[in-house]
Design a protein around this motif. Structure first.
Motif, mmCIF file in Angstrom:
data_model
loop_
_atom_site.group_PDB
_atom_site.id
_atom_site.type_symbol
_atom_site.label_atom_id
_atom_site.label_comp_id
_atom_site.label_asym_id
_atom_site.label_seq_id
_atom_site.Cartn_x
_atom_site.Cartn_y
_atom_site.Cartn_z
ATOM 1 N N ILE A 88 0.860 -1.191 0.000
ATOM 2 C CA ILE A 88 0.000 0.000 0.000
ATOM 3 C C ILE A 88 0.896 1.239 0.000
ATOM 4 C CG2 ILE A 88 -2.070 -0.997 1.033
ATOM 5 C CD1 ILE A 88 -1.030 -0.130 3.785
ATOM 6 N N ALA A 89 0.593 2.198 -0.862
ATOM 7 C CA ALA A 89 1.411 3.409 -0.978
ATOM 8 C C ALA A 89 0.784 4.607 -0.261
ATOM 9 C CB ALA A 89 1.654 3.755 -2.443
ATOM 10 N N THR A 90 -0.548 4.573 -0.116
ATOM 11 C CA THR A 90 -1.270 5.689 0.501
ATOM 12 C C THR A 90 -2.333 5.163 1.451
ATOM 13 O OG1 THR A 90 -2.980 5.759 -1.203
ATOM 14 C CG2 THR A 90 -0.966 7.053 -1.619
ATOM 15 N N LEU A 91 -2.864 6.070 2.243
ATOM 16 C CA LEU A 91 -3.948 5.695 3.156
ATOM 17 C C LEU A 91 -5.191 5.278 2.371
ATOM 18 C CD1 LEU A 91 -4.149 5.476 6.196
ATOM 19 C CD2 LEU A 91 -5.053 7.802 6.280
ATOM 20 N N ALA A 92 -5.357 5.878 1.185
ATOM 21 C CA ALA A 92 -6.480 5.482 0.326
ATOM 22 C C ALA A 92 -6.309 4.025 -0.127
ATOM 23 C CB ALA A 92 -6.565 6.410 -0.887
ATOM 24 N N ASP A 93 -5.070 3.643 -0.461
ATOM 25 C CA ASP A 93 -4.795 2.235 -0.812
ATOM 26 C C ASP A 93 -5.124 1.321 0.361
ATOM 27 O OD1 ASP A 93 -3.786 3.050 -3.265
ATOM 28 O OD2 ASP A 93 -1.687 2.895 -2.643
#
Length: 275
Positions: A88-93
């Motif tokens: 996961i790269a972002t909190l959205a991911d």
């Protein structure tokens, strides 16, 4: 610690947005104020912990891919076949992966990997079968950061990494030296039969012998120097070598460490990895 950041952020988002979190998902990762998920340490241990807790998926920072590859080299394909490791790269991911009502492509990739897992449970040799290889390819087309599928696809083609990074080599050397390290710093302890348990010597040599076969080639002289030192401690405690010989083994370790530290590119990479 900071490794709980992504999980905490995802839990807050679930309360704000009203989505349900998969109870069989583990998550780790530092998170920035703008929602980026940053790498963490102890990747292999965290994958094992998630597996032993009967989780089906472990979400970890996308930037930790190299450490997942190191875990494959050291622990073998079973580690990644037993659980779905997804970057996961972002909190959205993180939220997209954690929620039970996942986006169609991601949900399909997870379902397909479950089928791969069932095939590998019956026979690990199925990794090279056409059916498993096609499913791994399909998973990697559906989602870019399914690290279990990505690395197992390399295993299926005999293209997987076979050597540890310098940082992982240093980590496993530290593990091997854990019980013997005090003797490296104190000659009295190095010659005292009570200070270094025989099991620490045996386990240390065994770990270094295994490590040598998969170590970063640039680190092998240091692995060898540590091994010779452990052997010298055993001999010193048995009274079969002289103190000058033991001192020479310590000097060999110091010289090998100095050569590693003189390699600027390698040291900068290990510093970036948090070693």
């Amino acid at each position: 610690g900071s490794s709980v950041g992504a999980a905490s952020g995802t839990m807050i988002l679930s309360m704000l947005e009203g989505f349900e979190i998969d109870p069989k998902l583990a998550m780790t990762g530092d998170v920035t104020a703008d929602g980026k998920v940053r790498k963490i340490g102890g990747v292999a241990a965290k994958i094992r912990a998630a597996t032993s807790s009967e989780c089906g998926i472990v979400a970890l920072p996308a930037d930790n891919y190299d450490q997942v590859a190191d875990a494959l080299v050291y622990e073998g394909p079973r580690l990644l076949a037993n659980i779905q490791v997804i970057g996961i790269a972002t909190l959205a991911d993180a939220a997209a992966l954690a929620r039970v009502d996942r986006e169609e492509k991601l949900a399909k990739a997870i379902k397909l990997f479950g089928e791969v897992q069932e095939a590998l449970k019956k026979s690990p040799d199925q990794i090279r079968s056409k059916a498993v290889r096609e499913k791994l390819t399909q998973i990697n087309e559906l989602t870019a950061n399914h690290y279990s599928a990505k690395l197992l696809a390399l295993v299926a083609q005999e293209k997987q990494p076979r050597r540890l990074s310098s940082g992982a080599t240093m980590y496993y050397m530290a593990v091997a030296m854990r019980g013997v390290k005090p003797a490296l710093l104190d000659l009295i302890k190095a010659t005292d039969r009570q200070s270094v348990p025989p099991v620490a010597i045996t386990d240390g040599i065994k770990t270094l012998d295994r490590l040598r076969r998969i170590a970063d080639p640039r680190m092998i002289p240091l692995v060898d120097a540590y091994r010779e030192f452990i052997k010298a401690v055993a001999d010193a405690q048995a009274g079969t070598i002289t103190l000058p010989t033991l001192k020479a083994r310590i000097k060999a370790v110091e010289d090998a460490e100095a050569k590693v530290e003189a390699n600027r590119d390698m040291m900068e990479k290990m510093l970036r990895e948090g070693v």
